[in-house]
Scaffold this active site. Structure first.
Site, PDB file in Angstrom:
ATOM      1  N   TYR A 148      66.255  -5.944 -62.490  1.00  0.00           N
ATOM      2  CA  TYR A 148      65.329  -5.368 -63.472  1.00  0.00           C
ATOM      3  C   TYR A 148      65.858  -5.573 -64.889  1.00  0.00           C
ATOM      4  O   TYR A 148      65.126  -6.009 -65.787  1.00  0.00           O
ATOM      5  CB  TYR A 148      65.125  -3.883 -63.190  1.00  0.00           C
ATOM      6  CG  TYR A 148      64.251  -3.199 -64.215  1.00  0.00           C
ATOM      7  CD1 TYR A 148      62.882  -3.431 -64.254  1.00  0.00           C
ATOM      8  CD2 TYR A 148      64.796  -2.319 -65.156  1.00  0.00           C
ATOM      9  CE1 TYR A 148      62.077  -2.813 -65.202  1.00  0.00           C
ATOM     10  CE2 TYR A 148      63.997  -1.693 -66.099  1.00  0.00           C
ATOM     11  CZ  TYR A 148      62.645  -1.946 -66.118  1.00  0.00           C
ATOM     12  OH  TYR A 148      61.850  -1.344 -67.061  1.00  0.00           O
ATOM     13  N   LYS A 152      64.299  -7.836 -68.080  1.00  0.00           N
ATOM     14  CA  LYS A 152      63.994  -7.283 -69.396  1.00  0.00           C
ATOM     15  C   LYS A 152      64.792  -8.001 -70.487  1.00  0.00           C
ATOM     16  O   LYS A 152      64.286  -8.201 -71.604  1.00  0.00           O
ATOM     17  CB  LYS A 152      64.272  -5.783 -69.417  1.00  0.00           C
ATOM     18  CG  LYS A 152      63.228  -4.972 -68.660  1.00  0.00           C
ATOM     19  CD  LYS A 152      61.832  -5.212 -69.215  1.00  0.00           C
ATOM     20  CE  LYS A 152      60.771  -4.396 -68.525  1.00  0.00           C
ATOM     21  NZ  LYS A 152      59.402  -4.664 -69.077  1.00  0.00           N
TER      22      LYS A 152
END
Length: 277
Positions: A148, A152
């Site tokens: 994750y 990002k």
């Protein structure tokens, strides 16, 4: 004169996109609220100037359909594109299923790039704005969230380079550095994966899978601030949400060993992990 238009991905109820749709609508914009399931944002249907579109951001055909529908309604212009759709992924890096991780990047990174490419002509025609929802996750190292956070970090870099590349085309780019905000990202994404039976981290599996509560900003407050940022002409990195001041100003000057100790102590049981002799 027709109102400005905004398309927002990931508008399921309870999330950031949903709150942004309401905040832009309150400012008088024509809002195209999108999600894979129309049922998850049905409460928006009765509001004036909001159009609900079914959109799977990982499906090129679905995106093309949305482009055509928006073009018909706006005369081929789009003032603001908000790439908000995203998924969470919690798993030790040693146990990551790479195919599932690729699916995460499809949503969190490649989808945003494809949306920008497909709506580029409309944005250029409107001298518009691209808002990419990044995260402070892209600049901090939290155990068990490598995929994750990597996604990002990727969207932040893409967004900041696009800011330079699109400037000659009169398209402004905002990179939202989102801190802790009340959101349903865990609810609307795939269910949490369980550790494989061979995982080295089985002793702390319950802690890894547990929900953690952080100092979060109310979604409505966050959305109001972001809409004000967009409408006031800001560009580049915009920091909004809980704990952003600490991450922006304190973390870069913190000794690495101090930051590591904090991350280990507050993160999903890594401090309870038995050490191998």
């Amino acid at each position: 004169m027709p109102s400005k238009s905004v398309l927002i991905t990931g508008c399921s109820a309870g999330g950031i996109g949903h709150a942004l749709a309401l905040a832009f609508q309150e400012r008088g914009l024509t809002v195209f609220a999108t999600a894979r399931s129309l049922n998850k944002m049905q409460d928006l249907a009765s509001l004036p100037n909001i159009h609900l579109l079914s959109l799977d951001v990982t499906d090129p055909v679905s995106i093309s359909t949305a482009v055509k529908e928006v073009g018909v309604r706006t005369g081929g212009r789009l003032d603001i594109l908000v790439n908000n759709a995203g998924q969470q992924f919690v798993m030790p890096a040693l146990d990551v299923n790479i195919e599932k991780a690729k699916g995460l990047f499809d949503v969190n990174y490649w989808a945003a790039l494809r949306m920008i490419q497909e709506f580029a002509q409309m944005l250029i025609a409107a001298r518009g704005v691209v808002v990419n929802v990044g995260s402070t996750a892209g600049v901090v190292t939290v155990p068990f969230q490598s995929q994750y956070h990597a996604s990002k970090a990727a969207i932040i870099m893409l967004s900041e380079i696009l800011r330079l590349e699109l400037a000659p085309l009169n398209v402004r780019v905002i990179t939202l550095m989102v801190g802790n905000v009340a959101s349903n990202i865990d609810v609307n994404g795939p269910p949490p994966a369980s550790l494989p039976s061979t995982s080295m981290y089985l002793p702390i599996e319950k802690q890894i899978a547990a929900d953690y509560t952080w100092d979060t900003m109310p979604t409505k407050k966050f959305a109001s601030q972001v809409v004000a940022d967009v409408m006031s002409g800001k560009s580049g990195k915009v920091w909004r949400g809980g704990n952003t001041a600490i991450i922006r100003w304190a973390v870069p000057f913190m000794p690495q060993w101090v930051f590591d100790k904090i991350m280990i102590s507050i993160s999903r049981g890594l401090d309870k992990m038995p050490m191998i002799a």
